[in-house]
Design an enzyme around this catalytic site. Structure first.
Site, PDB file in Angstrom:
ATOM      1  N   ASN A   7       0.805  -1.236   0.000  1.00  0.00           N
ATOM      2  CA  ASN A   7       0.000   0.000   0.000  1.00  0.00           C
ATOM      3  C   ASN A   7       0.832   1.276   0.000  1.00  0.00           C
ATOM      4  O   ASN A   7       0.303   2.366  -0.094  1.00  0.00           O
ATOM      5  CB  ASN A   7      -0.959   0.005   1.203  1.00  0.00           C
ATOM      6  CG  ASN A   7      -0.220   0.005   2.516  1.00  0.00           C
ATOM      7  OD1 ASN A   7       0.962  -0.346   2.559  1.00  0.00           O
ATOM      8  ND2 ASN A   7      -0.880   0.397   3.574  1.00  0.00           N
ATOM      9  N   GLY A   9       5.100   3.049  -0.740  1.00  0.00           N
ATOM     10  CA  GLY A   9       6.511   2.928  -1.088  1.00  0.00           C
ATOM     11  C   GLY A   9       6.827   1.943  -2.207  1.00  0.00           C
ATOM     12  O   GLY A   9       6.160   1.896  -3.252  1.00  0.00           O
ATOM     13  N   ILE A  10       7.853   1.137  -1.965  1.00  0.00           N
ATOM     14  CA  ILE A  10       8.338   0.199  -2.976  1.00  0.00           C
ATOM     15  C   ILE A  10       7.247  -0.814  -3.327  1.00  0.00           C
ATOM     16  O   ILE A  10       7.027  -1.132  -4.497  1.00  0.00           O
ATOM     17  CB  ILE A  10       9.616  -0.506  -2.449  1.00  0.00           C
ATOM     18  CG1 ILE A  10      10.771   0.500  -2.364  1.00  0.00           C
ATOM     19  CG2 ILE A  10       9.991  -1.686  -3.341  1.00  0.00           C
ATOM     20  CD1 ILE A  10      12.027  -0.022  -1.663  1.00  0.00           C
ATOM     21  N   VAL A  45       1.760  -9.448   8.938  1.00  0.00           N
ATOM     22  CA  VAL A  45       2.566 -10.648   8.658  1.00  0.00           C
ATOM     23  C   VAL A  45       3.187 -11.262   9.919  1.00  0.00           C
ATOM     24  O   VAL A  45       3.775 -12.334   9.856  1.00  0.00           O
ATOM     25  CB  VAL A  45       3.664 -10.397   7.598  1.00  0.00           C
ATOM     26  CG1 VAL A  45       3.066 -10.022   6.255  1.00  0.00           C
ATOM     27  CG2 VAL A  45       4.675  -9.360   8.066  1.00  0.00           C
ATOM     28  N   GLY A  73       8.329  -4.466   5.452  1.00  0.00           N
ATOM     29  CA  GLY A  73       9.514  -4.310   6.288  1.00  0.00           C
ATOM     30  C   GLY A  73       9.415  -3.084   7.167  1.00  0.00           C
ATOM     31  O   GLY A  73       8.716  -2.119   6.839  1.00  0.00           O
ATOM     32  N   TYR A 136      17.974  -4.640  11.728  1.00  0.00           N
ATOM     33  CA  TYR A 136      17.481  -4.565  10.342  1.00  0.00           C
ATOM     34  C   TYR A 136      18.431  -5.283   9.380  1.00  0.00           C
ATOM     35  O   TYR A 136      17.992  -6.091   8.551  1.00  0.00           O
ATOM     36  CB  TYR A 136      17.345  -3.089   9.970  1.00  0.00           C
ATOM     37  CG  TYR A 136      16.818  -2.817   8.581  1.00  0.00           C
ATOM     38  CD1 TYR A 136      15.465  -2.916   8.300  1.00  0.00           C
ATOM     39  CD2 TYR A 136      17.681  -2.430   7.549  1.00  0.00           C
ATOM     40  CE1 TYR A 136      14.973  -2.645   7.022  1.00  0.00           C
ATOM     41  CE2 TYR A 136      17.200  -2.157   6.278  1.00  0.00           C
ATOM     42  CZ  TYR A 136      15.848  -2.263   6.018  1.00  0.00           C
ATOM     43  OH  TYR A 136      15.367  -2.000   4.762  1.00  0.00           O
ATOM     44  N   LYS A 140      17.753  -8.649   6.980  1.00  0.00           N
ATOM     45  CA  LYS A 140      17.873  -8.621   5.516  1.00  0.00           C
ATOM     46  C   LYS A 140      18.928  -9.617   5.029  1.00  0.00           C
ATOM     47  O   LYS A 140      18.759 -10.247   3.982  1.00  0.00           O
ATOM     48  CB  LYS A 140      18.203  -7.200   5.046  1.00  0.00           C
ATOM     49  CG  LYS A 140      17.090  -6.183   5.336  1.00  0.00           C
ATOM     50  CD  LYS A 140      15.777  -6.591   4.684  1.00  0.00           C
ATOM     51  CE  LYS A 140      14.717  -5.515   4.768  1.00  0.00           C
ATOM     52  NZ  LYS A 140      13.454  -5.917   4.126  1.00  0.00           N
TER      53      LYS A 140
HETATM   54  P1  NDP Z   1       7.521   1.875   3.700  1.00  0.00           P
HETATM   55  O1  NDP Z   1       7.820   2.202   5.125  1.00  0.00           O
HETATM   56  O2  NDP Z   1       7.203   2.969   2.740  1.00  0.00           O
HETATM   57  O3  NDP Z   1       6.384   0.751   3.610  1.00  0.00           O
HETATM   58  C1  NDP Z   1       6.461  -0.380   4.410  1.00  0.00           C
HETATM   59  C2  NDP Z   1       5.373  -1.324   3.982  1.00  0.00           C
HETATM   60  O4  NDP Z   1       5.431  -2.501   4.808  1.00  0.00           O
HETATM   61  C3  NDP Z   1       3.985  -0.726   4.181  1.00  0.00           C
HETATM   62  O5  NDP Z   1       3.164  -1.126   3.137  1.00  0.00           O
HETATM   63  C4  NDP Z   1       3.538  -1.347   5.491  1.00  0.00           C
HETATM   64  O6  NDP Z   1       2.129  -1.479   5.597  1.00  0.00           O
HETATM   65  C5  NDP Z   1       4.158  -2.722   5.377  1.00  0.00           C
HETATM   66  N1  NDP Z   1       4.253  -3.381   6.682  1.00  0.00           N
HETATM   67  C6  NDP Z   1       4.994  -3.004   7.754  1.00  0.00           C
HETATM   68  N2  NDP Z   1       4.793  -3.851   8.778  1.00  0.00           N
HETATM   69  C7  NDP Z   1       3.904  -4.782   8.337  1.00  0.00           C
HETATM   70  C8  NDP Z   1       3.306  -5.913   8.930  1.00  0.00           C
HETATM   71  N3  NDP Z   1       3.571  -6.281  10.192  1.00  0.00           N
HETATM   72  N4  NDP Z   1       2.426  -6.647   8.194  1.00  0.00           N
HETATM   73  C9  NDP Z   1       2.118  -6.285   6.920  1.00  0.00           C
HETATM   74  N5  NDP Z   1       2.673  -5.223   6.306  1.00  0.00           N
HETATM   75  C10 NDP Z   1       3.546  -4.477   7.012  1.00  0.00           C
HETATM   76  O7  NDP Z   1       8.791   1.055   3.220  1.00  0.00           O
HETATM   77  P2  NDP Z   1       9.565   1.003   1.825  1.00  0.00           P
HETATM   78  O8  NDP Z   1       8.632   0.974   0.690  1.00  0.00           O
HETATM   79  O9  NDP Z   1      10.652   1.980   1.882  1.00  0.00           O
HETATM   80  O10 NDP Z   1      10.229  -0.443   1.992  1.00  0.00           O
HETATM   81  C11 NDP Z   1       9.681  -1.616   1.445  1.00  0.00           C
HETATM   82  C12 NDP Z   1      10.697  -2.713   1.627  1.00  0.00           C
HETATM   83  O11 NDP Z   1      11.918  -2.322   1.019  1.00  0.00           O
HETATM   84  C13 NDP Z   1      11.024  -3.012   3.089  1.00  0.00           C
HETATM   85  O12 NDP Z   1      11.225  -4.396   3.259  1.00  0.00           O
HETATM   86  C14 NDP Z   1      12.319  -2.251   3.289  1.00  0.00           C
HETATM   87  O13 NDP Z   1      13.060  -2.826   4.316  1.00  0.00           O
HETATM   88  C15 NDP Z   1      12.973  -2.417   1.944  1.00  0.00           C
HETATM   89  N6  NDP Z   1      13.992  -1.438   1.637  1.00  0.00           N
HETATM   90  C16 NDP Z   1      13.707  -0.105   1.553  1.00  0.00           C
HETATM   91  C17 NDP Z   1      14.719   0.781   1.224  1.00  0.00           C
HETATM   92  C18 NDP Z   1      14.492   2.236   1.080  1.00  0.00           C
HETATM   93  O14 NDP Z   1      15.469   2.960   0.846  1.00  0.00           O
HETATM   94  N7  NDP Z   1      13.270   2.730   1.167  1.00  0.00           N
HETATM   95  C19 NDP Z   1      16.101   0.334   1.011  1.00  0.00           C
HETATM   96  C20 NDP Z   1      16.265  -1.083   1.106  1.00  0.00           C
HETATM   97  C21 NDP Z   1      15.250  -1.913   1.414  1.00  0.00           C
HETATM   98  P3  NDP Z   1       1.281  -0.397   6.465  1.00  0.00           P
HETATM   99  O15 NDP Z   1       1.279   0.870   5.662  1.00  0.00           O
HETATM  100  O16 NDP Z   1      -0.065  -1.037   6.533  1.00  0.00           O
HETATM  101  O17 NDP Z   1       1.985  -0.250   7.761  1.00  0.00           O
END
Ligand code: NDP
Length: 230
Positions: A7, A9-10, A45, A73, A136, A140
């Site tokens: 929902n 970011g990535i 999750v 994450g 973290y 990973k």
């Molecule tokens: P965001 O913080 O923008 O989004 C995190 C997402 O994870 C949200 O959709 C959130 O849902 C979901 N989430 C968190 N906890 C749970 C849970 N317990 N159950 C289900 N969903 C959950 O993160 P990014 O888009 O930046 O990151 C996405 C992935 O990429 C992550 O794994 C992150 O570690 C990895 N990453 C990101 C980087 C970056 O620079 N941004 C770099 C390297 C890796 P909700 O909105 O409902 O909380």
């Protein structure tokens, strides 16, 4: 297909890209509106029962899950001497155990169908390391072991498991970082810029494609060269 954390970011970019390519996509997250055309499923999750119920809902709507992107994450950054057990547990539970839960559930139908693509969203810091991110980066790094073990276990059933390793991508997760941390990263990234969510989504789409069927247990960096050699 299922994307966790779809929902924002990535994950949101991944959902959009697969929808545009004609896939039926379920986004598992804890709230927020999914992209138009995606099935939004409420799923934390860290809760095994919610994961099971979410897969049932996704399968009823879209059929067997052939592609899984375990992307949800969180971070709880602090230096090790200040890192509480709760900080450690929370991050491991979402990033690592959460990925295990969804991979285990998705593997069932992939093995049965003799075709599957599992992509874990890792991070450059999994292998590069990062001060203040012991929890973290450990979570990973462990995803690499998970993808490689899955590859050895079910690679013969037409299932691949890979890790996409983003570097510094502009999302909510990185928006909270202080300016001096961002400046330090920028100085270290050979591409001299931050990455975009679309660039990660493109790499995930490739790893999930038919053509990537002979690529498994790989770590595909999308980091502007930050982690080269790691
Ligand atoms: P965001 O913080 O923008 O989004 C995190 C997402 O994870 C949200 O959709 C959130 O849902 C979901 N989430 C968190 N906890 C749970 C849970 N317990 N159950 C289900 N969903 C959950 O993160 P990014 O888009 O930046 O990151 C996405 C992935 O990429 C992550 O794994 C992150 O570690 C990895 N990453 C990101 C980087 C970056 O620079 N941004 C770099 C390297 C890796 P909700 O909105 O409902 O909380």
């Amino acid at each position: 297909m299922v994307v966790t954390g779809g929902n924002r970011g990535i994950g949101q970019a991944i959902v959009g890209r697969f929808l545009a390519a004609g896939h039926r996509v379920a986004s598992f997250d804890m709230g927020g509106e999914p992209a138009t055309g995606a099935l939004g499923v409420n799923c934390n999750v860290t809760d095994a029962d919610q994961v099971e119920a979410a897969f049932k809902q996704a399968e009823e709507a879209n059929g067997p899950v052939e592609i899984l992107v375990a992307n949800a994450g969180i971070t709880k950054d602090t230096l090790i001497l200040r890192m509480s057990d709760a900080d450690w547990d929370a991050v491991i539970n979402v990033n690592l155990t959460g990925a295990f839960r969804v991979a285990k559930r998705a593997a069932k139908s992939m093995i049965r169908g003799r075709w599957g693509r599992i992509v874990f969203t890792g991070s450059v810091v999994g292998l590069y390391g990062s001060a203040g991110q012991v929890n973290y980066s450990s979570s990973k790094a462990a995803l690499v072991g998970m993808a490689r073990s899955l590859t050895r276990e079910i690679g013969g059933r037409g299932v691949t498991a890979n890790v996409v390793a983003p570097g510094f991508i502009e999302t909510d997760m990185t928006a909270v970082l202080p300016d001096d941390v961002i400046a330090k990263y920028l100085a270290a990234i050979p591409a001299a810029r931050l990455g975009q969510v679309a660039e990660v989504a493109a790499a995930v789409e490739f790893l999930a494609s038919e053509e990537a069927g002979f690529i498994s247990g790989a770590v595909l960096p999308v980091d502007g060269g930050l982690g080269m050699g790691h």
